[in-house]
Design an enzyme around this catalytic site. Structure first.
Site, short mmCIF file in Angstrom:
data_model
loop_
_atom_site.label_atom_id
_atom_site.label_comp_id
_atom_site.label_asym_id
_atom_site.label_seq_id
_atom_site.Cartn_x
_atom_site.Cartn_y
_atom_site.Cartn_z
N SER A 82 -1.00 -64.46 10.30
CA SER A 82 -1.53 -63.30 10.08
C SER A 82 -0.93 -62.73 8.77
O SER A 82 -1.75 -62.07 8.23
CB SER A 82 -1.34 -62.26 11.33
OG SER A 82 -1.53 -62.73 12.22
N ARG A 110 -2.99 -61.84 4.79
CA ARG A 110 -3.14 -60.49 4.38
C ARG A 110 -2.47 -60.32 2.84
O ARG A 110 -3.08 -59.65 2.07
CB ARG A 110 -2.50 -59.22 5.27
CG ARG A 110 -3.32 -59.14 6.64
CD ARG A 110 -2.29 -58.58 7.78
NE ARG A 110 -3.54 -58.17 8.97
CZ ARG A 110 -3.90 -58.95 9.67
NH1 ARG A 110 -3.38 -60.21 9.69
NH2 ARG A 110 -4.61 -58.64 10.91
N GLY A 138 -11.67 -67.15 11.49
CA GLY A 138 -12.17 -66.05 11.57
C GLY A 138 -11.36 -64.98 10.93
O GLY A 138 -12.19 -64.12 10.43
N ASP A 177 -3.50 -64.22 21.86
CA ASP A 177 -3.18 -65.54 21.07
C ASP A 177 -2.42 -66.38 22.13
O ASP A 177 -2.37 -67.49 22.16
CB ASP A 177 -2.59 -65.68 19.74
CG ASP A 177 -3.56 -65.23 18.69
OD1 ASP A 177 -4.98 -65.10 18.75
OD2 ASP A 177 -3.12 -64.75 17.55
N LYS A 213 -13.64 -67.43 20.94
CA LYS A 213 -12.36 -67.73 19.82
C LYS A 213 -13.18 -69.27 19.36
O LYS A 213 -14.00 -69.39 19.59
CB LYS A 213 -11.12 -68.05 20.43
CG LYS A 213 -10.56 -66.55 20.64
CD LYS A 213 -10.12 -65.91 19.54
CE LYS A 213 -9.36 -64.58 19.74
NZ LYS A 213 -9.04 -63.94 18.58
N ARG A 218 -11.79 -70.17 25.33
CA ARG A 218 -10.69 -70.32 25.89
C ARG A 218 -10.57 -70.11 27.33
O ARG A 218 -9.52 -70.71 27.88
CB ARG A 218 -9.59 -69.76 24.92
CG ARG A 218 -9.48 -70.28 23.77
CD ARG A 218 -8.32 -69.38 22.82
NE ARG A 218 -8.35 -70.15 21.47
CZ ARG A 218 -7.77 -69.42 20.35
NH1 ARG A 218 -7.37 -68.24 20.53
NH2 ARG A 218 -7.61 -70.06 19.10
#
Length: 435
Positions: free
Chosen positions: A28, A32, A99, A322, A349, A353
């Site tokens: 993550s 960014r 994604g 997650d 996802k 899932r």
């Protein structure tokens, strides 16, 4: 030995787990920083950038937009172009399976004076993008998708592209949608605000502050001032807690386990998994905590534990999205089992899932109840080795590798190479600590 080309991976029960584990840089945070470094002025050094395939997709897209990127060992140097320096790609941008890449880059592409198209692989092409497209369109982006709000996403940017700042209330908590809107807000004149129904991970806010953007935070509202001067920085990415979660679960479940996990990200908006496991009786100690580049990190020490299980409160679910697959697996070994609702997002996802977890737990002989938005897994269940269908989903493959460690007999996981999406070397690390 890498797993590409291997059609299956055999995992057997573990007598004990011992040793230390290091994890790839947080996905993550890596996404960014790379994206912001590309539109900052001057070079940025990103230390321990994620080695995942998803984060490689972000770099490949940025390079196609004219950004110069160099990699040397654990350091990536990104030569920022400034807010106005990206250039039209010579073809479609490929987000691969990511994604995150597609949603976050959409915020940047929305403000560009050129046409661009971003697509992905077959799995990503089935994932809905309406939640990102709607607010960006409201800001003035000329944006469209394939039928049904699916990728690819097309931006008909031109020299007259002008984004307007908005105040946007997220209908569903989503850090990625929040990020897309805040990133688009960088190209608008004035302040853009995002209001969240529930607090999500705040890596975007931290990264924007580190790069020099003017950020305001009040309750569930985040504001970014448009047209900032972002400047290149030297930043460090902590180890990925979502990857560590699989080893934490294994350490709690396998008898005679004693594991140390080094330099793991401990951002308070990400540690719900640790809070939940400790509340269930998990013996997890946090050591050597420090703050680097605005992010908390430290070491985790995990030992075998008797876990009570229980119902996961709805307000925890967005912060656990997650980790829910591995929590469901873990639930089968707790006293009360585990149940959760409010996780319909897991249906869209990399795989469905909820269905994949239920199917594979049943293959291992477990009872599981499936809801439209959640699961109930009773506790005190004996698992037996089985053939596991990963559905090409990294988190399903890793969750059932953990299940295999406490199952009778051998488990065979199909398409194990999908773990490279987030955790290259996962099975090698696992083999190293298993006895």
């Amino acid at each position: 030995m890498g797993l590409f080309g291997s059609k299956s991976k055999k995992v057997t029960a573990a007598r004990k787990l011992t040793g230390s584990v290091r994890f790839p840089g947080d996905k993550s945070i890596s996404h960014r920083y790379a994206t912001l470094a590309a539109i900052a002025e001057g070079p940025s050094e990103i230390h321990y950038y994620s080695t995942s395939a998803d984060c490689a997709s972000t770099l490949a897209c940025l390079q196609k937009l004219g950004v110069k990127i160099e990699r040397k060992e654990d350091v990536i140097t990104i030569h920022g172009t400034g807010l106005a320096g990206l250039r039209a790609p010579g073809g479609n941008l490929d987000a691969g399976n990511s994604g995150s890449t597609m949603r976050m880059l959409s915020g940047i592409l929305a403000g560009q004076p050129f046409r661009s198209v971003i697509g992905g692989d077959a799995s990503l092409s089935r994932r809905p993008m309406k939640r990102v497209v709607e607010p960006l369109g409201r800001m003035g982006a000329r944006i469209s998708t394939a039928e049904g709000g699916l990728p690819p996403i097309t931006f008909e940017g031109g020299p007259d592209t002008r984004l307007q700042p908005i105040r946007y209330e997220l209908p569903v908590a989503s850090a990625q949608v929040k990020t897309a809107v805040l990133f688009a807000g960088l190209f608008a004149e004035g302040a853009t605000e995002v209001v969240e129904p529930l607090r999500t991970r705040d890596h975007t806010e931290i990264a924007l502050e580190q790069m020099g953007a003017e950020i305001g935070r009040h309750g569930k509202t985040t504001r970014v001032q448009g047209r900032p001067r972002l400047t290149g920085q030297k930043v460090y990415v902590p180890g990925d807690l979502s990857s560590a979660a699989f080893f934490v679960a294994a350490g709690l479940l396998v008898p005679d386990a004693n594991l140390v996990m080094q330099n793991v990200g401990l951002n308070p908006t990400r540690t719900a998994i640790l809070d939940v496991l400790v509340s269930m009786g998990g013996r997890i100690k946090i050591l050597n905590v420090e703050t680097i580049s605005g992010e908390l990190l430290g070491d985790l020490h995990v030992e075998t534990s008797r876990l009570t299980g229980g119902e996961i409160p709805a307000e925890f679910v967005p912060g656990l999205i997650d980790e829910l697959p591995v929590l469901a697996v873990l639930g089968s070994q707790t006293e009360q089992g585990i149940s959760f609702r409010g996780a319909a997002e897991l249906r869209v996802k990399e795989s469905d899932r909820l269905a994949a977890v239920a199917e594979n737990l049943r293959r291992m002989g477990a009872e599981v109840e499936e809801f439209p938005d959640g699961l109930r897994v009773p506790g005190n269940q004996k698992l037996r080795g089985a053939e596991i269908d990963s559905h090409g989903d990294h988190r399903i493959a890793m969750a059932f590798a953990v299940a295999a460690l406490v199952a009778e007999g051998s488990t065979v996981i199909q398409d194990p190479a999908c773990v490279e999406i987030s955790f290259p070397g996962f099975f090698e690390q696992l083999d190293r600590i298993v006895e």
